[in-house]
Design an enzyme around this catalytic site. Structure first.
Site, PDB file in Angstrom:
ATOM      1  N   THR A 247     -16.174  14.495  -8.967  1.00 49.35           N
ATOM      2  CA  THR A 247     -15.130  14.977  -8.072  1.00 49.35           C
ATOM      3  C   THR A 247     -13.902  15.474  -8.831  1.00 49.35           C
ATOM      4  O   THR A 247     -13.564  14.933  -9.880  1.00 49.35           O
ATOM      5  CB  THR A 247     -14.725  13.757  -7.213  1.00 49.35           C
ATOM      6  OG1 THR A 247     -15.890  13.266  -6.583  1.00 49.35           O
ATOM      7  CG2 THR A 247     -13.675  14.096  -6.203  1.00 49.35           C
TER       8      THR A 247
ATOM      9  N   VAL B 217     -21.872  11.544   3.053  1.00 48.13           N
ATOM     10  CA  VAL B 217     -20.491  11.902   2.731  1.00 48.13           C
ATOM     11  C   VAL B 217     -19.854  10.691   2.059  1.00 48.13           C
ATOM     12  O   VAL B 217     -20.020   9.558   2.520  1.00 48.13           O
ATOM     13  CB  VAL B 217     -19.700  12.293   3.996  1.00 48.13           C
ATOM     14  CG1 VAL B 217     -18.243  12.586   3.650  1.00 48.13           C
ATOM     15  CG2 VAL B 217     -20.334  13.514   4.667  1.00 48.13           C
TER      16      VAL B 217
ATOM     17  N   GLY C   6     -15.111   8.922  -8.289  1.00 42.39           N
ATOM     18  CA  GLY C   6     -16.049   7.859  -8.633  1.00 42.39           C
ATOM     19  C   GLY C   6     -17.073   7.659  -7.533  1.00 42.39           C
ATOM     20  O   GLY C   6     -17.405   8.604  -6.806  1.00 42.39           O
TER      21      GLY C   6
ATOM     22  N   GLY D  28     -18.290   6.929  -4.208  1.00 46.82           N
ATOM     23  CA  GLY D  28     -17.669   6.911  -2.890  1.00 46.82           C
ATOM     24  C   GLY D  28     -17.983   5.668  -2.084  1.00 46.82           C
ATOM     25  O   GLY D  28     -17.131   5.172  -1.345  1.00 46.82           O
TER      26      GLY D  28
HETATM   27  N1  GLY Z   1     -16.338  10.374  -5.090  1.00 43.90           N
HETATM   28  C1  GLY Z   1     -17.234  11.352  -4.652  1.00 43.90           C
HETATM   29  C2  GLY Z   1     -18.305  10.859  -3.815  1.00 43.90           C
HETATM   30  O1  GLY Z   1     -18.691   9.692  -3.902  1.00 43.90           O
HETATM   31  O2  GLY Z   1     -18.833  11.624  -3.075  1.00 43.90           O
END
Ligand code: GLY
Length: 348
Positions: free
Chosen positions: A188, A217, A240, A242
């Site tokens: 990200t 998501v 990181g 999510g």
């Molecule tokens: N931090 C991005 C995700 O886990 O989608």
């Protein structure tokens, strides 16, 4: 209220995960370019929200990063993108998720914030909204920068639940369990800025985790998780895993820590410590507090970053954390070294 020490200020990141030695230069250069694009806008008096959008567009266009062109494929072999923009003055935000034909999701997120009656729109509906605003839809193949550059190979990476751990902790794992085997992994991207009118803003954009389930998501487009900005306290962008970052509402938690009086670096350390202690999560954050101090921390192997402070040249690099599975200060904090006693960051 304490006086602002520094403005304008911008800090960007190119993702918290493993960055191969041969990719360090490219990841650093991309962050430096993005920070400078945002900085030029801030210097000219542009609002922070313009700066974070412009900086994140640069990172989305760079195939080194897991955002926009260069994103990981999901398990169906498709790219699905998520993004958010938040304005710390109004607490307003716009977000999109699971879009497949948007070259710069961060700009669509901003359109959602400023032009739609909604704040979070996903999938085909978000793409239709983009078209209604005159945003051209791209060919999904245009987002395959990582593959086209010949540098991508599927990471052996999974989100796993450990049923034996207290609370069924979720963490990132690779097979074999050596984080350094993840090939070509970036993550990200995000940007946080404070403008000359002392307004804060944040933007985050991602292709999500490699091989994710279609429709999955993560934290990035969720207000408070992947990003949060409040002019009265500070602003934060997270990166990181999510599934873990969502559980401690990472960005809002960091902003709340700044509201309670922690400086940006202290809050960065504290929130990454909490991420590990509470949910055994891997990730990173970049922050600006309302006095214009920057902070960054991560507990992943690396975090690419760049920041610009007034009167100083851009500082960019790839921070390294050698104590994987340990919370706390990354070596990258050395880059934010030398808080000068008045809380200001001194730079090279
Ligand atoms: N931090 C991005 C995700 O886990 O989608």
């Amino acid at each position: 209220m304490e006086a602002v020490l520094n403005y304008p200020v911008i800090i960007v990141h190119g993702g918290a995960w493993y960055i191969r030695d041969r990719d360090v230069e490219g990841h650093t250069a991309g962050c430096r370019e993005a920070a400078l694009v945002g900085w030029e806008l801030l210097k000219g008096g542009a609002p922070a929200v313009d700066a974070v959008e412009a900086a994140v567009r640069v990172l989305e266009d760079n195939p080194a990063y897991d955002a926009g062109r260069g994103s990981y494929l999901n398990s169906a072999g498709r790219v699905q993108l998520d993004a958010i923009v938040m304005d710390g003055r109004t607490l307003d935000f716009g977000a999109v998720a699971a879009v497949e034909r948007i070259r710069n999701p961060v700009s669509l997120a901003r359109l959602v914030m400023e032009r739609s009656e909604h704040r979070f729109v996903v999938g085909a509906g978000a793409e239709a909204l983009a078209e209604s605003y005159g945003v051209p839809l791209c060919d999904p193949d245009d987002l395959l920068g990582r593959i086209n550059e010949g540098s991508w190979s599927p990471p052996r990476y999974r989100i796993v639940t450990d049923p034996t751990a207290e609370g069924g902790l979720i963490h990132a794992a690779v097979d074999p369990p050596d984080l350094t085997v993840v090939q070509g992994a970036g993550d990200t991207v995000g940007a946080v800025a404070l403008d000359v009118s002392e307004r804060l803003a944040v933007a985050t954009s991602t292709g999500g985790t490699p091989d994710k389930w279609p429709g999955r998501v993560g934290d990035s487009p969720l207000v408070g998780c992947g990003a949060y900005a409040d002019d009265t306290a500070g602003a934060a962008a997270a990166t990181g895993v999510g599934e873990a970052l969502m559980r401690i509402v990472t960005s809002k938690t960091a902003v709340d820590m700044m509201a309670e009086g922690l400086a940006a670096q202290e809050a960065a350390d504290a929130v990454i410590g909490k991420l590990w202690e509470r949910v055994r999560g891997y990730g990173g954050v970049i922050l600006i507090d309302r006095r214009g101090r920057v902070g960054l921390a991560h507990n992943t192997p690396n975090l690419a970053y760049a920041y610009v402070l007034p009167g100083q040249s851009v500082v960019a690099g790839v921070a390294r954390e050698t104590r994987i599975s340990a919370p706390g200060r990354a070596e990258g904090l050395a880059a934010v070294r030398g808080l000068d006693g008045r809380g200001r960051v001194t730079a090279d």
